[in-house]
Enzyme design. Structure first.
Site, mmCIF file in Angstrom:
data_model
loop_
_atom_site.group_PDB
_atom_site.id
_atom_site.type_symbol
_atom_site.label_atom_id
_atom_site.label_comp_id
_atom_site.label_asym_id
_atom_site.label_seq_id
_atom_site.Cartn_x
_atom_site.Cartn_y
_atom_site.Cartn_z
ATOM 1 N N ARG A 226 0.830 -1.221 0.000
ATOM 2 C CA ARG A 226 0.000 0.000 0.000
ATOM 3 C C ARG A 226 0.854 1.257 0.000
ATOM 4 O O ARG A 226 0.684 2.133 -0.847
ATOM 5 C CB ARG A 226 -0.920 0.008 1.225
ATOM 6 N N ASP A 366 -3.028 -16.208 -2.165
ATOM 7 C CA ASP A 366 -3.378 -15.539 -3.425
ATOM 8 C C ASP A 366 -2.229 -14.905 -4.215
ATOM 9 O O ASP A 366 -1.867 -15.345 -5.313
ATOM 10 C CB ASP A 366 -4.493 -14.500 -3.180
ATOM 11 N N THR A 622 -0.091 -5.711 -6.310
ATOM 12 C CA THR A 622 -1.317 -6.354 -5.836
ATOM 13 C C THR A 622 -2.276 -5.364 -5.189
ATOM 14 O O THR A 622 -3.423 -5.694 -4.902
ATOM 15 C CB THR A 622 -0.979 -7.527 -4.882
#
Ligand code: DMJ
Length: 633
Positions: A226, A366, A622
């Protein structure tokens, strides 16, 4: 008692015939056959001959012309969903013959699909889907939603990690680095909202360096994807590599790079403190110390979802240390045993080994699979032979997914990716996290390497494995869409289970009783929340770019409308939900940073020009922060 039906067979045939389109030729033939002239003609041999010619003529015309009325189009046809794709031409011809002998009854008149009002109450604007102005308008709506979300955050929570929109305050759930500001910054740049770029950029310039030097424990993965990812993409998009500020707002791009280096230096301790190449999961920022998570284990996805960011930081800073440390993780994982490329979701920084048997593509698994592909793409594919092992690992893993994890639902054959909680010899679990919906996008990207399907086909780039992956991508995207459609709100739950031949569970449907897939998808009470997650619209964005199929745009629009209808908070911002199966859905009082960083960004790009942030020039980390491909070494 009579066994006869309460209606005669004739009535049914009549009802069907009433709605059946009759061609001009059929009208002529029928009136001929039913007129007195027919009897006159048939009684003489010339008449018989002419009559036979007429019959053959009509039959020929019916076989060579598509006589299905063009106005009656199913929803699937409009969206280009092909059913019975495997039909070959002989069955097609047989179908025509059948049509000739027994024509399908015409359906009762219906509205065109895009004027329907769906059962979860979301209006679908009448639309010609290939109308450019429609998508400009819809893209503008997404931009307005972003501005609305940002304004709510700015008003009640500026500088906090996240907004609690119902309580109208901020919360530091990610260590206190103002995560929403940094996650939202490049979205504002992409949308061209200078005011937000200036506000977010100034906050970074004035506060972030200090926060980084003072704050305590943060999670390595969350902070990398992030905050580090957001700073680096802001650096690129604002023209940092060109040495100028092309975003017309915010500070000099060098501010983003300097802040990223400061953060990256501290995060590096997670790698350098560990006895193996597997980093610890937590870092204390103010003293640059690092620690394993309670229990000692790191998530597999977390340790393998740092490389795009650290590689790019090395490239733009000119210091190879970041990329070198991060790539050691991948090189190490390459040497570990796997199950057809599939890996357990825990790994120990102490031993460097995978721990447990649990295999899934949902939480903790994932983005391991996502970064195998994207780190390879980032290096410019063919140019860097040292990195091709990542692509090999990716391909092996996708074969493993297809072989071991993909199943179909009953009754309607939705394709989904399940889990192996007890490893290869344990039972299959028909559970799929919403997080798995990143996979359709990744599979499509892996097949064409960011080109459109057309371009990739024209360049002869698609082998049979690529085609299989692309097909699986489209099937899974449909399932992800139906996970939204099946609920009362039109929003997906966090987790779905699927009804299969071996597994069923009654009484846990999504609430939309008219969904065709109501009996295929099971939503347990504990899994009914929605966190405004991006994965499904992310995959629609990638699939739209690659297949150019407008249904992905339309599906994305339906999801956007549901967010607008059920998650928008009157006083500002958007909220996660506790239960997507009831109306009104109870609010969870949190606007996750990825709603601005990812969900709205992908929707905006889905509705926009396909040349904006092209997939063969950028990889999205991501957290949806675009990073340019083909790094300077
Ligand atoms: C994001 O932080 C990232 O996409 C991550 O890889 C998975 N979870 C969230 C969004 O759902």
């Amino acid at each position: 008692m009579s066994n006869s039906l309460p209606y005669s067979r004739k009535d049914v045939d009549y009802d069907n015939a009433k709605f059946r389109h009759r061609s001009f030729f059929k009208v002529i033939t029928q009136s001929f056959l039913t007129s007195n002239r027919k009897r006159d003609c048939i009684s003489c041999s010339t008449g018989k001959f002419l009559f036979l010619i007429l019959i053959f003529g009509v039959a020929y015309l019916m076989l060579t012309h598509d006589t299905i009325p063009s106005r009656v189009v199913s929803r699937d046809q409009v969206f280009g969903i092909r059913k019975n794709e495997d039909n070959n031409s002989s069955t097609h011809d047989a179908g025509r013959l059948k049509k000739f002998w027994r024509r399908a009854p015409r359906l009762p008149p219906q509205l065109p699909p895009d004027t329907k009002v769906s059962t979860n109450g979301i209006n679908h604007v009448p639309a010609t889907l290939d109308d450019k102005s429609l998508w400009i308008t819809r893209q503008q709506k997404v931009k307005e939603a972003f501005t609305y979300a940002w304004s709510g955050y700015k008003k009640y929570a500026m500088g906090y990690d996240e907004l609690m929109p119902v309580s109208q305050r901020g919360i530091d759930g990610l260590g206190g680095l103002g995560a929403t500001v940094v996650d939202a910054l490049d979205t504002a740049m992409i949308m061209g909202i200078d005011e937000v770029v200036a506000e977010a950029g100034s906050w970074v310039e004035e506060h972030l360096a200090q926060r980084i030097s003072e704050k305590g424990q943060v999670n390595l993965f969350e902070t990398t994807i992030r905050v580090l990812g957001g700073l680096l993409s802001a650096y690129h998009l604002s023209g940092g590599e060109k040495g100028m500020n092309i975003s017309h707002a915010g500070p000099n791009p060098s501010v983003y790079l300097e802040t990223a280096k400061n953060l990256g230096d501290r995060l590096l301790s997670a790698f350098t403190s560990s006895p193996t190449p597997i980093p610890f999961s937590d870092v204390v920022l103010h003293d640059s110390s690092a620690h394993p998570a309670p229990g000692g284990l790191s998530s597999t996805s977390e340790v393998s979802t740092l490389q795009l960011e650290f590689n790019y930081l090395s490239s733009v800073s000119g210091d190879p240390k970041y990329g070198m440390e991060a790539m050691k993780v991948m090189e190490h994982i390459k040497s570990l045993p796997k199950i057809e490329g599939l890996v357990p979701i825990y790994i120990s920084p102490d031993s460097g080994q995978f721990i447990g048997q649990n295999i899934r593509l949902g939480s903790r698994g994932d983005s391991y699979y996502e970064y195998l592909l994207k780190v390879w793409l980032q290096s410019g594919t063919s140019s860097d032979k040292n990195i091709s092992y990542l692509y090999d690992m990716y391909k092996e893993a996708m074969n493993g997914v297809r072989h071991r994890l993909v199943q179909k639902t009953v009754p309607n054959g939705l394709v989904f990716v399940g889990e192996l909680p007890a490893g290869k010899d344990g039972a299959f679990s028909p559970k799929m996290d919403h997080l798995v919906c990143f996979l359709p996008g990744t599979l499509a990207l892996g097949a064409t390497k960011g080109l459109t399907r057309k371009q990739a086909m024209a360049n002869n780039m698609l082998n049979s494995e690529d085609l299989e992956n692309l097909k699986l991508a489209e099937d899974l995207a449909k399932t992800c869409y139906e996970m939204y459609s099946v609920t009362s709100t039109g929003l997906a739950p966090e987790i779905a289970y699927f009804h299969t031949k071996e597994f069923s569970e009654q009484g846990h449907d999504g609430g939309n009783k008219s969904s065709e897939y109501m009996h295929d998808i099971i939503i347990r009470p504990a899994d009914r929340h929605n966190l405004l997650r991006p994965e499904t619209v992310e995959s629609f964005f990638v699939l739209y770019r690659i297949t150019e199929d407008l249904k992905y745009r339309e599906w994305g629009w339906q999801i956007f409308e549901a967010f607008e209808k059920y998650t928008k908070i009157e006083t500002g911002g958007y909220s996660s939900l506790d239960d997507v199966t009831v109306i009104p859905p109870p609010k969870r009082d949190k606007m996750e940073t990825f709603f601005l960083g990812e969900t709205l960004k992908y929707l905006y790009l889905l509705f926009g020009d396909i040349s904006h942030i092209p997939l063969d020039k950028f990889v999205f980390n991501t957290e949806a922060h675009p990073i340019p491909i083909n790094l300077k070494k």
